[in-house]
Design an enzyme around this catalytic site. Sequence first.
Site, PDB file in Angstrom:
ATOM      1  N   TYR F 104       0.823  -1.214   0.000  1.00 22.02           N
ATOM      2  CA  TYR F 104       0.000   0.000   0.000  1.00 22.02           C
ATOM      3  C   TYR F 104       0.853   1.259   0.000  1.00 22.02           C
ATOM      4  O   TYR F 104       1.852   1.333   0.731  1.00 22.02           O
ATOM      5  CB  TYR F 104      -0.844   0.059   1.268  1.00 22.02           C
ATOM      6  CG  TYR F 104      -2.009  -0.898   1.332  1.00 22.02           C
ATOM      7  CD1 TYR F 104      -2.858  -1.085   0.251  1.00 22.02           C
ATOM      8  CD2 TYR F 104      -2.288  -1.575   2.512  1.00 22.02           C
ATOM      9  CE1 TYR F 104      -3.947  -1.948   0.346  1.00 22.02           C
ATOM     10  CE2 TYR F 104      -3.374  -2.436   2.618  1.00 22.02           C
ATOM     11  CZ  TYR F 104      -4.197  -2.609   1.517  1.00 22.02           C
ATOM     12  OH  TYR F 104      -5.272  -3.457   1.625  1.00 22.02           O
ATOM     13  N   ASN F 166     -14.744  -7.446   5.482  1.00 18.50           N
ATOM     14  CA  ASN F 166     -13.504  -7.145   4.757  1.00 18.50           C
ATOM     15  C   ASN F 166     -12.323  -6.776   5.650  1.00 18.50           C
ATOM     16  O   ASN F 166     -11.730  -5.690   5.520  1.00 18.50           O
ATOM     17  CB  ASN F 166     -13.766  -5.956   3.824  1.00 18.50           C
ATOM     18  CG  ASN F 166     -13.956  -6.400   2.370  1.00 18.50           C
ATOM     19  OD1 ASN F 166     -13.410  -7.421   1.955  1.00 18.50           O
ATOM     20  ND2 ASN F 166     -14.726  -5.642   1.622  1.00 18.50           N
ATOM     21  N   ARG F 168      -8.803  -6.127   6.918  1.00 24.25           N
ATOM     22  CA  ARG F 168      -7.514  -5.869   6.266  1.00 24.25           C
ATOM     23  C   ARG F 168      -6.405  -5.877   7.317  1.00 24.25           C
ATOM     24  O   ARG F 168      -6.242  -4.918   8.069  1.00 24.25           O
ATOM     25  CB  ARG F 168      -7.512  -4.496   5.574  1.00 24.25           C
ATOM     26  CG  ARG F 168      -8.377  -4.387   4.366  1.00 24.25           C
ATOM     27  CD  ARG F 168      -7.785  -5.186   3.203  1.00 24.25           C
ATOM     28  NE  ARG F 168      -8.603  -5.032   1.996  1.00 24.25           N
ATOM     29  CZ  ARG F 168      -9.567  -5.860   1.639  1.00 24.25           C
ATOM     30  NH1 ARG F 168      -9.870  -6.902   2.388  1.00 24.25           N
ATOM     31  NH2 ARG F 168     -10.229  -5.676   0.529  1.00 24.25           N
ATOM     32  N   GLY F 223     -18.686 -21.489  -2.167  1.00 28.09           N
ATOM     33  CA  GLY F 223     -19.999 -20.856  -2.243  1.00 28.09           C
ATOM     34  C   GLY F 223     -20.311 -19.951  -1.081  1.00 28.09           C
ATOM     35  O   GLY F 223     -19.420 -19.280  -0.551  1.00 28.09           O
ATOM     36  N   GLY F 247     -11.845  -9.327  -6.024  1.00 28.16           N
ATOM     37  CA  GLY F 247     -13.091  -8.662  -6.353  1.00 28.16           C
ATOM     38  C   GLY F 247     -14.291  -9.586  -6.292  1.00 28.16           C
ATOM     39  O   GLY F 247     -15.432  -9.120  -6.394  1.00 28.16           O
ATOM     40  N   GLY F 249     -15.609 -11.163  -3.801  1.00 25.04           N
ATOM     41  CA  GLY F 249     -16.472 -10.858  -2.667  1.00 25.04           C
ATOM     42  C   GLY F 249     -17.307  -9.612  -2.897  1.00 25.04           C
ATOM     43  O   GLY F 249     -18.494  -9.567  -2.537  1.00 25.04           O
ATOM     44  N   ASP F 250     -16.717  -8.597  -3.495  1.00 25.61           N
ATOM     45  CA  ASP F 250     -17.462  -7.363  -3.756  1.00 25.61           C
ATOM     46  C   ASP F 250     -18.536  -7.609  -4.807  1.00 25.61           C
ATOM     47  O   ASP F 250     -19.646  -7.071  -4.716  1.00 25.61           O
ATOM     48  CB  ASP F 250     -16.509  -6.265  -4.226  1.00 25.61           C
ATOM     49  CG  ASP F 250     -15.352  -6.065  -3.260  1.00 25.61           C
ATOM     50  OD1 ASP F 250     -15.566  -6.203  -2.043  1.00 25.61           O
ATOM     51  OD2 ASP F 250     -14.231  -5.787  -3.724  1.00 25.61           O
ATOM     52  N   ASP F 286     -10.793  -6.060 -10.611  1.00 21.34           N
ATOM     53  CA  ASP F 286     -11.785  -6.141  -9.540  1.00 21.34           C
ATOM     54  C   ASP F 286     -13.200  -5.937 -10.062  1.00 21.34           C
ATOM     55  O   ASP F 286     -14.113  -6.648  -9.677  1.00 21.34           O
ATOM     56  CB  ASP F 286     -11.528  -5.051  -8.492  1.00 21.34           C
ATOM     57  CG  ASP F 286     -10.154  -5.144  -7.872  1.00 21.34           C
ATOM     58  OD1 ASP F 286      -9.230  -5.682  -8.493  1.00 21.34           O
ATOM     59  OD2 ASP F 286     -10.007  -4.646  -6.749  1.00 21.34           O
TER      60      ASP F 286
HETATM   61  N1  LIG Z   1     -12.769 -20.114  -7.404  1.00 23.21           N
HETATM   62  C1  LIG Z   1     -14.054 -19.699  -7.462  1.00 23.21           C
HETATM   63  N2  LIG Z   1     -14.893 -20.211  -8.374  1.00 23.21           N
HETATM   64  C2  LIG Z   1     -16.141 -19.788  -8.456  1.00 23.21           C
HETATM   65  N3  LIG Z   1     -16.683 -18.845  -7.653  1.00 23.21           N
HETATM   66  C3  LIG Z   1     -15.889 -18.316  -6.732  1.00 23.21           C
HETATM   67  C4  LIG Z   1     -14.536 -18.689  -6.588  1.00 23.21           C
HETATM   68  N4  LIG Z   1     -14.004 -17.954  -5.584  1.00 23.21           N
HETATM   69  C5  LIG Z   1     -14.997 -17.139  -5.137  1.00 23.21           C
HETATM   70  N5  LIG Z   1     -16.136 -17.372  -5.825  1.00 23.21           N
HETATM   71  C6  LIG Z   1     -17.430 -16.725  -5.632  1.00 23.21           C
HETATM   72  O1  LIG Z   1     -17.232 -15.466  -5.017  1.00 23.21           O
HETATM   73  C7  LIG Z   1     -17.927 -15.450  -3.765  1.00 23.21           C
HETATM   74  C8  LIG Z   1     -17.156 -14.639  -2.785  1.00 23.21           C
HETATM   75  O2  LIG Z   1     -15.846 -15.144  -2.756  1.00 23.21           O
HETATM   76  P1  LIG Z   1     -14.964 -15.025  -1.440  1.00 23.21           P
HETATM   77  O3  LIG Z   1     -13.593 -15.443  -1.853  1.00 23.21           O
HETATM   78  O4  LIG Z   1     -15.608 -15.791  -0.349  1.00 23.21           O
HETATM   79  O5  LIG Z   1     -15.078 -13.510  -1.110  1.00 23.21           O
HETATM   80  P2  LIG Z   1     -13.950 -12.461  -0.720  1.00 23.21           P
HETATM   81  O6  LIG Z   1     -13.368 -11.977  -2.032  1.00 23.21           O
HETATM   82  O7  LIG Z   1     -14.717 -11.411   0.008  1.00 23.21           O
HETATM   83  O8  LIG Z   1     -12.972 -13.210   0.142  1.00 23.21           O
HETATM   84  C9  LIG Z   1     -18.072 -16.884  -3.368  1.00 23.21           C
HETATM   85  O9  LIG Z   1     -19.187 -17.044  -2.532  1.00 23.21           O
HETATM   86  C10 LIG Z   1     -18.283 -17.544  -4.707  1.00 23.21           C
HETATM   87  O10 LIG Z   1     -19.633 -17.404  -5.095  1.00 23.21           O
END
Ligand SMILES: Nc1ncnc2c1ncn2[C@@H]1O[C@H](COP(=O)(O)OP(=O)(O)O)[C@@H](O)[C@H]1O
Lengths: 305, 305, 305, 305, 305, 305
Positions: F104, F166, F168, F223, F247, F249-250, F286
């Site tokens: 950062y 989120n 950090r 999921g 991105g 999660g967002d 993102d």
């Molecule tokens: N490798 C993946 N394949 C398919 N969908 C994914 C994958 N990684 C994340 N996702 C989707 O993105 C959503 C949020 O991802 P996650 O990694 O839990 O969030 P964050 O980015 O906030 O850590 C998951 O619930 C899923 O639906």
Amino acid sequence: MTVDVLAFGETMAVLRATAPGPLRLARTMELGMAGAESTVAIGLSRLGHRAGWVGRVGDDELGSLVAERLRAERVDAVVVRDPDAPTGLLLREQRTVDQARVAYYRTASAGSRLRPEDLRGPLRAGARVLLFTGITPALSDTALDATRTAVDHAAAHGWTVCLDVNHRTKLWTSREASDALTPLAAKATVVFGDEAELDLVGGARALLDKGVREVVTKRGADGAETTTAGGRWSAPARPTGLADVIGAGDAFVAGYLSALLDDLDQPARLERATTVAAFAVGTTGDWEGLPTRAELPQYGSGTAR
Amino acid sequence: MTVDVLAFGETMAVLRATAPGPLRLARTMELGMAGAESTVAIGLSRLGHRAGWVGRVGDDELGSLVAERLRAERVDAVVVRDPDAPTGLLLREQRTVDQARVAYYRTASAGSRLRPEDLRGPLRAGARVLLFTGITPALSDTALDATRTAVDHAAAHGWTVCLDVNHRTKLWTSREASDALTPLAAKATVVFGDEAELDLVGGARALLDKGVREVVTKRGADGAETTTAGGRWSAPARPTGLADVIGAGDAFVAGYLSALLDDLDQPARLERATTVAAFAVGTTGDWEGLPTRAELPQYGSGTAR
Amino acid sequence: MTVDVLAFGETMAVLRATAPGPLRLARTMELGMAGAESTVAIGLSRLGHRAGWVGRVGDDELGSLVAERLRAERVDAVVVRDPDAPTGLLLREQRTVDQARVAYYRTASAGSRLRPEDLRGPLRAGARVLLFTGITPALSDTALDATRTAVDHAAAHGWTVCLDVNHRTKLWTSREASDALTPLAAKATVVFGDEAELDLVGGARALLDKGVREVVTKRGADGAETTTAGGRWSAPARPTGLADVIGAGDAFVAGYLSALLDDLDQPARLERATTVAAFAVGTTGDWEGLPTRAELPQYGSGTAR
Amino acid sequence: MTVDVLAFGETMAVLRATAPGPLRLARTMELGMAGAESTVAIGLSRLGHRAGWVGRVGDDELGSLVAERLRAERVDAVVVRDPDAPTGLLLREQRTVDQARVAYYRTASAGSRLRPEDLRGPLRAGARVLLFTGITPALSDTALDATRTAVDHAAAHGWTVCLDVNHRTKLWTSREASDALTPLAAKATVVFGDEAELDLVGGARALLDKGVREVVTKRGADGAETTTAGGRWSAPARPTGLADVIGAGDAFVAGYLSALLDDLDQPARLERATTVAAFAVGTTGDWEGLPTRAELPQYGSGTAR
Amino acid sequence: MTVDVLAFGETMAVLRATAPGPLRLARTMELGMAGAESTVAIGLSRLGHRAGWVGRVGDDELGSLVAERLRAERVDAVVVRDPDAPTGLLLREQRTVDQARVAYYRTASAGSRLRPEDLRGPLRAGARVLLFTGITPALSDTALDATRTAVDHAAAHGWTVCLDVNHRTKLWTSREASDALTPLAAKATVVFGDEAELDLVGGARALLDKGVREVVTKRGADGAETTTAGGRWSAPARPTGLADVIGAGDAFVAGYLSALLDDLDQPARLERATTVAAFAVGTTGDWEGLPTRAELPQYGSGTAR
Amino acid sequence: MTVDVLAFGETMAVLRATAPGPLRLARTMELGMAGAESTVAIGLSRLGHRAGWVGRVGDDELGSLVAERLRAERVDAVVVRDPDAPTGLLLREQRTVDQARVAYYRTASAGSRLRPEDLRGPLRAGARVLLFTGITPALSDTALDATRTAVDHAAAHGWTVCLDVNHRTKLWTSREASDALTPLAAKATVVFGDEAELDLVGGARALLDKGVREVVTKRGADGAETTTAGGRWSAPARPTGLADVIGAGDAFVAGYLSALLDDLDQPARLERATTVAAFAVGTTGDWEGLPTRAELPQYGSGTAR
Ligand SMILES: Nc1ncnc2c1ncn2[C@@H]1O[C@H](COP(=O)(O)OP(=O)(O)O)[C@@H](O)[C@H]1O
Ligand SMILES: Nc1ncnc2c1ncn2[C@@H]1O[C@H](COP(=O)(O)OP(=O)(O)O)[C@@H](O)[C@H]1O
Ligand SMILES: Nc1ncnc2c1ncn2[C@@H]1O[C@H](COP(=O)(O)OP(=O)(O)O)[C@@H](O)[C@H]1O
Ligand SMILES: Nc1ncnc2c1ncn2[C@@H]1O[C@H](COP(=O)(O)OP(=O)(O)O)[C@@H](O)[C@H]1O
Ligand SMILES: Nc1ncnc2c1ncn2[C@@H]1O[C@H](COP(=O)(O)OP(=O)(O)O)[C@@H](O)[C@H]1O
Ligand SMILES: Nc1ncnc2c1ncn2[C@@H]1O[C@H](COP(=O)(O)OP(=O)(O)O)[C@@H](O)[C@H]1O
């Protein structure tokens, strides 16, 4: 080990836009490193001199980038890894073909935290020449202290003390620069700058009066000029295709100091200085294009097949 | 099938650095092909002449690169695939904007193994013009033999024999070049070279005395000049933005031979030669920018919207 | 200065196609460096060990590329600059996503001219471990001599002698390799190879019988296995996203030797070996992705924000 | 000259986005060429067969791109240069890693102006196999006419007639496609398609009843299946790293026809078809990665060093 | 909301070759947008004026590219999404460093389907200045109608009506252009063009006689000139490094109109026009390099560090 | 104008390394923008909702980059230009294919200087939903104040208040985060986070007890799951090729809120959330790959030709 030239300052990572236009529309940037004093050190090392450099970087990838390149270039570098601050960063925008702009991310950077202790070992080890620029004293109080310590030590031990004024308007006002740099310039043996920068530290005449031995005016595409108590010599810029003028001044200083270390006379110093600068102007990047000693005579030799 | 011009020599793969600076700092290189004689052949083919070329490449991907491009350009090429040697390779460094350097990986390359038998069929098939350069005899003994065979055959059959001296200091000394090329030049109808190259084969005067019909001096940005027993004509270089001068001389030869095949007079030969060369200078790569016949009159037509 | 590990061999410049497809259709290639033994040396240096390397490169830009990178990586390298031969060159084609091909420009390269004298100083300086591969003896008679000299010296002085078989079918036949490598393997303390390579030097059983202490079988995505007189240990490959498997084996060896130097037990050696290999597999290039000691525990730590 | 396979259709220039994401955010696109039938022709030519192709392009640079590549690939191509219409253009967007989208600039393109006369010479010259796809009849009335002319001629002269259904929803509706293609399919010897495409022309059973000899169902990653009056054979897809599935179906057809020309039996046809397809899947671009005959056995041979 | 300047026309996607050479040999192109009138609108918006623009694009990604950029630039744009036609496309080839060529894919494009109704709302909303170019009337009958509607409305309501002739030889003949544009020019307040373009609409003298207030002759690198009933003013081009002259004329118009809106006198109008044009010339792309108001005084300020 | 969702936070410029490997060896980086809350806002805007965003950027090019992109995306953004601080900057290193790292340059950035007054206008204008993340309170005291002000206002006015935790670790400790976020979470209607993040604010059970209506657990490739007082629903991740999980999660939150605004039931909310997330996962960047409403049903539709 004693070096020929000891330099110190801040070397940062640089990200350069690869095409002319406003930075906000850029897509790709090239990662490199930039620092006036380390450019001089690399230039000297490539020309076969032992060049030392002291500075701080963060304990991060960009700091490693700096440290690795200095090692690769055989610069005898003391790279302090500061665990508490990031390596400084510089964005270089080519707003138009002719007009470059920079944005600094160097506030509270590792490099600006340079302090007198960092220089202790290298100063004790000795050098024939000390090189510093007007950038370092602008970075922080400790960096100013470090500069003063180094200059005093070098002057006291009879080293050749060289200052490249390098005024940075983004770091301080002309007034601040003048106040800090004038006394330092007075202790120098050689002072480099463009006309305006030399005025900032009193002007060539006053500098010579205070005991500076050589005042070298850099005039960009118009070449350069040396003034001493004994006379005045000037040299045109070497004709060269233009890739990127950034770093030309540092290259010039490297060439000049190389000739000085080789005990060449004034015209030969300017000639080497402008030749090394031509290599910088004809290549992209600050230090990348600097010539090795073997390449020096190849200047202007055109195209091999 | 009889061709208008038969050329032969070594065509290599080339890797070009994409930005000015020392090669050791390059990251990306562009893959292409390079060969003086095949550049002339491509130039002639684009201008609507039937151009033949003979040479060897390895039985490898880089050899396929050469073969495919020559087919694409409708050059009537005999590309011998040598199973025992690799396609030659050339690294092109843009040390500064003005100064290019090359490193060859062509020792014992397929191309250097050219031998008289390779030319037998194409020589028998016939041509109006034979084009060779001073590079081929420098490659190997068999390549020198092949050159002699071709020149003798062409001279004996009344073809127009053209030599572009193209001295390569990385391949042999001036003395060696002079010894090998002077007798070959004496058998030529047209000899191309810069001042120094022409001196290597005796100079314009001596060449004309020995029966050479036209001696053409290439002077880079200063244009070119033809000397014959009957007179002297000169032409300035065509003004053009500069991308990369490499290949300009080969483009010049292609333009000159095209005009010769079209039976144009001396001034018109120089005009076409310098125009084709201007296309080469204004584009990157050796052969990529050569004009088609339809493009010739577009020279200097500026910017369409 | 005594190093922990002394390696020697040929390090070349490498040009890598940047997209899958036949090389003849490539446009852009990336310039880097490659050499099995220097990859191991870099890996060890990054893990905090003192790694030495000896080899020859040309007195050219590509040789400087090799020398500078080894300095940057703090490898204690003796880089002999051979004025009479070019640095070797390797073209890497990604014919398809799964299938890589190489073309060598290393015949008569500087690196293949390694000779016993080049190793004299470093051998005298001493090391705890000697690392060599089956590539070096394939390069030339002098390189084979150099290998024998080194192995004999190391064995005589009680160093740990490590051989990574690394059979290269483009350099010699299996028969030639077997003849040259079997006696060398018999003098080794640790031998690395895949199943077929180990068979080439007699197989694990025979090696142990001859006094080899540890035989390590590399099985790509299936992990690796150590066999000693006292037992057998195996480890799965570490799960990792795949960027480029090239260099995995060298990374594995670096990790293994690092653990050996740290006096870790067999399972821990395999664990470190497969972890370092996973870094290599998950990044592009042979040596670029090797972990520092600080990064080792970050393996598999996922994505920071 | 009689060719082994005669194909015809529209080949366009293609601009491909180089990274996944919406096209409107792309910055760089790669220029190439695309055309189902010319991909088959290139595939066959690389495998050592004489492949012919007929089509129209504009009298513009993109038309030259097509013509030059076909020459480079030794396709015996009749490339009609249409002075009155531009070469068709295709934008390929990689909306996500899995999802590609296309935008056509082919309305009133040169390629869509194909007409029966264009095929006259090549048809007269003869071939063993005629290959056409369901794309051509969708382009224009004249292109539909040309298709009918070719199919009737080939059927009348006892050629093997092959149809790859290749339904393009951007060009016409399923109903329109069905109406136009069903009668054409009835005249074919071999029909290729996925399940839905085959249904469009009546389904495998009906096709066989009408006299089609082989119906080949392409099932993507699930491989393929041949149905004849005499039996049913299926083959899995060959395992391969995935670069870009586009062109897999055309590669499959090229492999299949190659085996048919070599008189291989059904399983061997599917094997070669899926092997050639695997090369296409493992490389970027439609035709770039197709194997030469020498490369066929290298499938799956892994990584050379 | 009333805008300062209302412009309308066709804005297309553009794909630019990234290196000089024939397009057929290009590999990579850059995606952007181009349209003379929207370039003027962006220029005015960046200079702080309220600029409106009306035009049609397809309901496709390239249409979104146009719409998003205009929003980003704060142009008050009415971007009609035409579901029945694609966004126009322009290929820009840099045939040589000096010579650009274009290929249009704009026949039946969405942009060419502009019609009077599209302008109704914006015309009703009002503006101080109407800007149109000679391109729009060449696109289609409806676009010509739209142009006439707009000019008549603006003239009737006392707006300043500005025409930039911008003759496009690929769209219509000089005769057609003259017939269509002469009556429109007669209704204008300010007419821009180069010498030949002004002649197309009758020449400066005739235009002034018909009531045009200012006729501005653009002379490329030779600057520009304004003629009014009361006098003649000229200005040199501003010296600038050259990246790409395309868009210079539109930038010039933006600068001129900005000064006109600011009520500056004739010399000041030319000065701002040539300054804004210099920014365009010194950057790549048509509109990308246009200055903000804050940047205007930075013209020629050189390199910051 | 009332928006559907009001978000606020820091959006920075981001420079992304383009290939896996240590950042110090990178040469090229891609410039973009990143900010969790603005990603959600863009996602909602593309799905057809009115999305507002408030934040600070510097009065510099990188700030313009942010402001222009938000306008392009039709986000109703209040982008405060802070003259006294630079736009924050984020370097994204792909250490290996699986492992990303960030550095950062956001200490004392403009974005971290967000203060309650910045939100006053937008809060007064009203919204149905307030979205905030656990990043903003970590930036500075004023940013924490701004967050509290917004949450209190929204809660008081009956808006749906959504928190995405989120966490950090580079900005604060878990302890600090827990202390600051737990009381804010208690006021939320919906809380998103992974298991560990939810624990940081007390865990799902406790949150529901405090009155949170929906707790949504994001589980990456496994999921997601919604827990309410009334039940528990879970959904698998949508299968998708993987470009870059950043991105995701967002994107998930944007999809969830979109469904919530459309009054869909719990399973439909998770379905839309995971679908939108799949678009993010299958594209680079993102926010770049987020779907428009029209694209939603195209998920998984494969390859068009
Ligand atoms: N490798 C993946 N394949 C398919 N969908 C994914 C994958 N990684 C994340 N996702 C989707 O993105 C959503 C949020 O991802 P996650 O990694 O839990 O969030 P964050 O980015 O906030 O850590 C998951 O619930 C899923 O639906
Ligand atoms: N356009 C140019 N062409 C050739 N040489 C140049 C050019 N610009 C600078 N130089 C060389 O670099 C030297 C230093 O350049 P200058 O711009 O004065 O330094 P600085 O970078 O410190 O401002 C000049 O004296 C000259 O020799
Ligand atoms: N800078 C230049 N500008 C314009 N034309 C040039 C330039 N350099 C070379 N040419 C043209 O190319 C021709 C051959 O160039 P030259 O450099 O003499 O050949 P060679 O490449 O064989 O050394 C010249 O006669 C001239 O017409
Ligand atoms: N696809 C892979 N995934 C994970 N690790 C791998 C993979 N391929 C190789 N490795 C690791 O690298 C080590 C050496 O790989 P291997 O391919 O056997 O060596 P070499 O490169 O010498 O042939 C293996 O033992 C394993 O730990
Ligand atoms: N993902 C894949 N992996 C391996 N082979 C594949 C893959 N996709 C397609 N193929 C091969 O390509 C052939 C044709 O692919 P398919 O997608 O059915 O054709 P089309 O491109 O005409 O739709 C398949 O039969 C299979 O052999
Ligand atoms: N090479 C150049 N150098 C500097 N300014 C230029 C150059 N070319 C054009 N300009 C500026 O752009 C203005 C318009 O350029 P011009 O080429 O006449 O317009 P257009 O693009 O409409 O043909 C000129 O008046 C001048 O101010």
